[in-house]
Every structure is written in structure tokens, then in C-alpha cells.
Motif scaffolding. Structure first.
Motif, mmCIF file in Angstrom:
data_model
loop_
_atom_site.group_PDB
_atom_site.id
_atom_site.type_symbol
_atom_site.label_atom_id
_atom_site.label_comp_id
_atom_site.label_asym_id
_atom_site.label_seq_id
_atom_site.Cartn_x
_atom_site.Cartn_y
_atom_site.Cartn_z
ATOM 1 N N PHE A 115 0.987 -1.233 -0.321
ATOM 2 C CA PHE A 115 0.150 -0.054 -0.296
ATOM 3 C C PHE A 115 0.957 1.034 -0.462
ATOM 4 O O PHE A 115 0.646 2.332 -0.542
ATOM 5 C CB PHE A 115 -0.485 0.008 1.265
ATOM 6 N N LEU A 116 2.197 1.379 1.109
ATOM 7 C CA LEU A 116 2.939 2.244 0.711
ATOM 8 C C LEU A 116 3.169 2.979 -0.424
ATOM 9 O O LEU A 116 3.500 3.736 -0.746
ATOM 10 C CB LEU A 116 4.255 2.319 2.061
ATOM 11 N N LYS A 117 3.890 1.377 -1.077
ATOM 12 C CA LYS A 117 4.716 1.840 -2.217
ATOM 13 C C LYS A 117 3.611 2.343 -3.418
ATOM 14 O O LYS A 117 4.214 3.330 -4.351
ATOM 15 C CB LYS A 117 5.405 0.223 -2.797
ATOM 16 N N ASP A 118 2.696 1.556 -3.332
ATOM 17 C CA ASP A 118 1.879 2.569 -4.022
ATOM 18 C C ASP A 118 1.852 2.431 -5.728
ATOM 19 O O ASP A 118 1.990 3.245 -6.526
ATOM 20 C CB ASP A 118 0.948 4.230 -4.361
ATOM 21 N N THR A 119 2.529 0.863 -6.523
ATOM 22 C CA THR A 119 2.669 0.632 -7.822
ATOM 23 C C THR A 119 1.756 0.120 -9.013
ATOM 24 O O THR A 119 -0.023 -0.267 -7.526
ATOM 25 C CB THR A 119 3.483 -0.105 -7.617
ATOM 26 N N PRO A 120 1.318 1.011 -9.751
ATOM 27 C CA PRO A 120 0.251 0.680 -10.742
ATOM 28 C C PRO A 120 0.091 -1.185 -10.719
ATOM 29 O O PRO A 120 -1.014 -1.699 -11.140
ATOM 30 C CB PRO A 120 0.871 1.499 -12.267
ATOM 31 N N ILE A 121 1.007 -2.263 -10.680
ATOM 32 C CA ILE A 121 1.419 -3.219 -10.608
ATOM 33 C C ILE A 121 1.656 -4.308 -10.019
ATOM 34 O O ILE A 121 2.244 -3.878 -8.507
ATOM 35 C CB ILE A 121 2.624 -3.587 -12.123
ATOM 36 N N VAL A 122 0.562 -4.831 -8.789
ATOM 37 C CA VAL A 122 1.201 -5.754 -7.777
ATOM 38 C C VAL A 122 0.992 -7.321 -8.135
ATOM 39 O O VAL A 122 0.439 -7.874 -8.931
ATOM 40 C CB VAL A 122 -0.315 -5.714 -6.776
ATOM 41 N N LYS A 169 -5.993 -1.391 -9.945
ATOM 42 C CA LYS A 169 -4.204 -2.148 -10.084
ATOM 43 C C LYS A 169 -4.650 -2.676 -11.053
ATOM 44 O O LYS A 169 -5.852 -3.269 -11.437
ATOM 45 C CB LYS A 169 -2.857 -3.055 -8.928
ATOM 46 N N THR A 170 -3.238 -3.125 -12.020
ATOM 47 C CA THR A 170 -2.942 -4.735 -12.562
ATOM 48 C C THR A 170 -3.008 -5.230 -12.008
ATOM 49 O O THR A 170 -1.531 -4.980 -11.091
ATOM 50 C CB THR A 170 -2.184 -4.382 -13.869
ATOM 51 N N VAL A 171 -2.826 -6.576 -12.184
ATOM 52 C CA VAL A 171 -2.560 -8.168 -10.582
ATOM 53 C C VAL A 171 -1.866 -9.155 -11.441
ATOM 54 O O VAL A 171 -2.487 -9.332 -12.238
ATOM 55 C CB VAL A 171 -4.102 -8.390 -9.525
ATOM 56 N N VAL A 172 -0.853 -9.584 -10.941
ATOM 57 C CA VAL A 172 -0.602 -10.776 -10.968
ATOM 58 C C VAL A 172 -0.787 -11.419 -10.691
ATOM 59 O O VAL A 172 -0.047 -11.526 -8.729
ATOM 60 C CB VAL A 172 0.487 -11.096 -12.058
ATOM 61 N N VAL A 173 -1.305 -12.484 -10.136
ATOM 62 C CA VAL A 173 -1.178 -13.931 -8.724
ATOM 63 C C VAL A 173 -0.811 -15.238 -9.407
ATOM 64 O O VAL A 173 -1.079 -16.043 -10.539
ATOM 65 C CB VAL A 173 -3.107 -14.131 -8.718
ATOM 66 N N VAL A 174 -0.174 -15.601 -8.330
ATOM 67 C CA VAL A 174 -0.138 -17.059 -8.528
ATOM 68 C C VAL A 174 -0.357 -17.917 -7.408
ATOM 69 O O VAL A 174 -0.255 -17.555 -6.425
ATOM 70 C CB VAL A 174 1.490 -16.343 -8.809
ATOM 71 N N ALA A 175 -1.176 -19.215 -8.059
ATOM 72 C CA ALA A 175 -1.954 -19.694 -6.612
ATOM 73 C C ALA A 175 -1.938 -20.872 -6.823
ATOM 74 O O ALA A 175 -2.528 -21.419 -8.263
ATOM 75 C CB ALA A 175 -3.237 -19.030 -6.173
ATOM 76 N N HIS A 176 -2.109 -21.847 -6.264
ATOM 77 C CA HIS A 176 -2.934 -22.885 -6.385
ATOM 78 C C HIS A 176 -3.998 -23.376 -5.689
ATOM 79 O O HIS A 176 -5.125 -24.491 -6.004
ATOM 80 C CB HIS A 176 -1.270 -24.084 -5.337
ATOM 81 N N ARG A 177 -4.912 -22.100 -4.806
ATOM 82 C CA ARG A 177 -5.840 -22.051 -4.090
ATOM 83 C C ARG A 177 -6.987 -21.433 -4.670
ATOM 84 O O ARG A 177 -7.031 -20.298 -5.450
ATOM 85 C CB ARG A 177 -6.132 -21.741 -3.093
ATOM 86 N N LEU A 178 -7.315 -21.962 -5.936
ATOM 87 C CA LEU A 178 -8.441 -21.378 -6.871
ATOM 88 C C LEU A 178 -9.417 -20.402 -6.523
ATOM 89 O O LEU A 178 -9.640 -19.414 -7.352
ATOM 90 C CB LEU A 178 -8.735 -22.754 -7.893
ATOM 91 N N PRO A 179 -9.239 -20.374 -5.362
ATOM 92 C CA PRO A 179 -11.162 -19.511 -5.203
ATOM 93 C C PRO A 179 -9.772 -17.886 -5.260
ATOM 94 O O PRO A 179 -11.153 -17.174 -5.598
ATOM 95 C CB PRO A 179 -11.361 -19.634 -4.048
ATOM 96 N N THR A 180 -9.120 -18.099 -5.094
ATOM 97 C CA THR A 180 -8.320 -16.729 -5.066
ATOM 98 C C THR A 180 -7.911 -16.205 -6.423
ATOM 99 O O THR A 180 -8.135 -14.988 -6.519
ATOM 100 C CB THR A 180 -6.596 -16.592 -4.762
ATOM 101 N N VAL A 181 -8.078 -16.752 -7.338
ATOM 102 C CA VAL A 181 -8.081 -16.533 -8.381
ATOM 103 C C VAL A 181 -9.159 -16.498 -9.747
ATOM 104 O O VAL A 181 -9.797 -16.565 -10.406
ATOM 105 C CB VAL A 181 -7.164 -17.152 -9.838
#
Length: 200
Positions: A95-102, A130-142
Motif C-alpha cells: 500500500f505504501l509503495k502504491d504501484t500500478p502493478i501488484v 491495479k493490474t494484478v498478477v496472481v500465482v496461486a494453487h488455491r483456485l478461489p483466489t483467482v
């Protein structure tokens, strides 16, 4: 690949990293204060900005309740805090860094269900707009992602939205979704407790 219309290969690594905030599964905290650990994201941040980031991450009230507040030392690798508390400090950094990509790398995988709900709520606030890239095995996350890529053996084998991928019943995604849904309802069998009689 491009970021903001610029060819990624033409940009210096430091320039790319300035526009990306990362929340990892395993959070590394330094043996320093909570304030210093959040401020790593932006060393010139004011106390007010640090506290605003902590509020957004859902950790401010917890920190305020500590005897030393933001001056509390977290111990080596954050050993004085729980996994959920460490993760929310990591989110406060973002949050503090406040970048357009997470970039979110399995951010809730190591948490219990209660901590996962709190951290997920903080993540939902973090990624808004934001533009978000998520790496996940728990599918509800995506589930809400605009685009889901299924990677097997280093190759992308499926691509689409959650609904589109579920429509391919023989696909890896649909099979994983069904397996995880079944696991959520799995319970250990309960056996009747045995009582031993007493003898006079």
C-alpha cells in the motif's frame, strides 16, 4: 511484453521494479520495528503515510494495541508476530509503495482460515484499480481474474476466465476446481468415545 506501453526488455530492472509491488507467501521481516519494516517500501514516507498504509492493510489497530505501538520490534524474521500479522505488514508495504502493478505470490497459502479471510480482505483493497498478477494453487483466489493461465510442466495449457475454464470439464482447471471443492467438505470420521466402567 510491455509495461505502460514500453517494451520490458528496453527498461532497466530498477525502473521496472519501481512500478511493481510484491506480496510473497513467505514474508521476510527484519529484526527492527514495525514502522521500519513497513517503511522499507518507501524510506521517505512520513509516520502518517505509514499508519495510513497499515490501516488499509488491516494491521493498524493491532499495532496500536501493542505496548510500544509502531516502535515494537518484530524479532528475527518477524518471529514475534503470527503469520497473518506478518502478511498484513507485507501488504502495508505494498500500500505504501502504491504501484500500478501488484504481484501476489501465494499470499494466503500458509495461513489458517481465519487469518486467510482477514488477509484476503486487505488484498482486495490493495488491488482495487491495479493490474494484478496472481500465482496461486488455491483456485478461489483467482476466480475474479480477467484472465487465468493454467501452467503445467512449464507450459501454458489453458487460458480463459473462471467460467470459460469450468466449461471444459476434462481440462486441468475444472478437475482441480472439483477436487478442491470436494476437499473443502471433507471431514474426519467421528467415532464414538469409549467409556471405561469402574469396578467396585
Amino acid at each position: 511484453m510491455r509495461i505502460g506501453g514500453n517494451d520490458l526488455t528496453a527498461l532497466e530492472p530498477d525502473e521496472v521494479l519501481k512500478h511493481i509491488a510484491v506480496v510473497f507467501q513467505d514474508v521476510y521481516l527484519f529484526d527492527d520495528t514495525i514502522r521500519a519494516n513497513i517503511a522499507i517500501a518507501r524510506p521517505d514516507a512520513t509516520d502518517t503515510e505509514i499508519e495510513e498504509a497499515a490501516r488499509a492493510a488491516g494491521i493498524h489497530d493491532f499495532v496500536q494495541a501493542l505496548p510500544d505501538g509502531y516502535a515494537t520490534c518484530v524479532g528475527e524474521i518477524g518471529s514475534a508476530l503470527s503469520g497473518g500479522e506478518r502478511q498484513r505488514i507485507s501488504i502495508a508495504r505494498a500500500f505504501l509503495k502504491d504501484t500500478p502493478i501488484v504481484l501476489l505470490d501465494e499470499p494466503t497459502a500458509a495461513l489458517d482460515s481465519t487469518s486467510e479471510r482477514v488477509v484476503q480482505a486487505a488484498i482486495d483493497r490493495l488491488v482495487d484499480g491495479k493490474t494484478v498478477v496472481v500465482v496461486a494453487h488455491r483456485l478461489p483466489t483467482v476466480v475474479g481474474a480477467d484472465q487465468i493461465l493454467v501452467v503445467e510442466d512449464g507450459r501454458v495449457t489453458q487460458c480463459g476466465t473462471h467460467t470459460e475454464l469450468l466449461a471444459e470439464p476434462d481440462g486441468r482447471y475444472a478437475r482441480m476446481w472439483a477436487a478442491q471443492a470436494a476437499a473443502r467438505h471433507w471431514q474426519l470420521p467421528v467415532t464414538a468415545a469409549r467409556t471405561e466402567g469402574t469396578h467396585a
